[in-house]
Design a protein around this motif. Structure first.
Motif, short mmCIF file in Angstrom:
data_model
loop_
_atom_site.label_atom_id
_atom_site.label_comp_id
_atom_site.label_asym_id
_atom_site.label_seq_id
_atom_site.Cartn_x
_atom_site.Cartn_y
_atom_site.Cartn_z
N ASP A 95 -0.44 -3.02 9.59
CA ASP A 95 -1.90 -3.05 9.25
C ASP A 95 -2.53 -2.09 10.31
OD1 ASP A 95 -1.61 -4.56 7.00
OD2 ASP A 95 -2.19 -6.49 8.04
N ALA A 96 -2.29 -2.25 11.53
CA ALA A 96 -3.09 -1.44 12.51
C ALA A 96 -2.49 -0.09 12.55
CB ALA A 96 -2.70 -2.03 13.77
N THR A 110 0.75 -1.22 0.09
CA THR A 110 -0.01 0.12 0.03
C THR A 110 0.75 1.35 0.06
OG1 THR A 110 -0.24 0.23 2.28
CG2 THR A 110 -1.70 -1.24 1.39
N PRO A 111 0.48 2.42 -0.46
CA PRO A 111 1.21 3.73 -0.23
C PRO A 111 1.57 4.06 1.09
CG PRO A 111 -0.78 4.00 -1.69
CD PRO A 111 -0.96 2.70 -0.94
N PHE A 112 0.78 3.71 2.11
CA PHE A 112 1.09 3.81 3.58
C PHE A 112 2.27 2.97 3.86
CE2 PHE A 112 1.25 2.94 8.01
CZ PHE A 112 0.98 4.09 8.52
N ALA A 159 5.58 4.27 2.12
CA ALA A 159 5.83 5.72 2.82
C ALA A 159 6.47 5.34 4.00
CB ALA A 159 4.55 6.53 3.07
N LEU A 160 6.08 4.41 4.99
CA LEU A 160 6.44 3.96 6.19
C LEU A 160 7.78 3.30 6.01
CD1 LEU A 160 5.63 4.28 8.93
CD2 LEU A 160 4.53 2.02 8.94
N ARG A 161 7.98 2.48 5.03
CA ARG A 161 9.47 1.87 4.55
C ARG A 161 10.33 2.69 4.28
NH1 ARG A 161 8.37 -3.38 1.71
NH2 ARG A 161 8.31 -4.11 3.56
N GLN A 162 9.99 3.84 3.49
CA GLN A 162 10.76 4.84 3.12
C GLN A 162 11.36 5.60 4.11
OE1 GLN A 162 9.44 7.39 0.01
NE2 GLN A 162 11.34 8.40 0.04
N HIS A 181 3.61 10.41 3.10
CA HIS A 181 4.92 10.38 3.43
C HIS A 181 5.44 11.07 4.58
CE1 HIS A 181 9.34 9.29 3.12
NE2 HIS A 181 9.49 10.93 3.38
N ALA A 182 4.64 12.43 4.61
CA ALA A 182 5.06 13.30 5.77
C ALA A 182 4.42 12.66 7.15
CB ALA A 182 4.43 14.57 5.45
#
Length: 137
Positions: free
Chosen positions: A37-38, A2-4, A7-10, A62-63
């Motif tokens: 997921d949570a 997912t995009p989230f 973004a979290l991994r990046q 991302h922010a």
């Protein structure tokens, strides 16, 4: 992915690189499959509620991942491993308390919020997780 999650991994990679770290100080709190997921459900809930409550100005994926979620995960990684109680004063949208409790369910997290409407949001955001309690003061 997912995009989230992307973004979290990046954002995690950026924080680790900027601080010359290979992993978090206590890497046990960082488990992608257990908490992501949570964390994403919390982010999506913020987006829905933010229109009426103005929980945060930081909503771009991302922010938000970097400023809210990864910084909270770093905090969780600095806490001693094992059971403990953490109090988040003035929780607002739930940062850092909700991510701390999601990545480390051994921590009991008390979210203390003066605004009744935000307390309702916090109760909704944590209702599936037994390690949270919300106090309105």
């Amino acid at each position: 992915m997912t995009p989230f999650a992307s973004a979290l991994r990046q954002a995690i990679a950026e924080i680790l690189a900027e601080n010359s770290l290979e992993s978090f100080p206590n890497p046990g709190v960082y488990t992608e499959s257990r908490a992501w997921d949570a964390l994403e459900r919390h982010y999506e809930l913020i987006l829905r509620w933010n229109e009426k409550l103005n929980l945060t100005r930081v909503t771009e994926v991302h922010a938000a991942a970097r400023k809210h979620y990864v910084e909270s995960i770093v905090l969780a990684s600095m806490l001693d491993p094992g059971p403990a109680c953490v109090v988040d004063l003035g929780s607002g949208a739930g940062f850092p308390g909700i991510p701390v409790g999601l990545v480390d369910p051994e921590k009991r997290v008390v979210l203390l919020e003066a605004d009744v409407r935000k307390s309702v949001f916090l109760k909704e955001a944590t209702r599936e997780h037994a390690n949270f309690s919300v106090v309105t003061k």
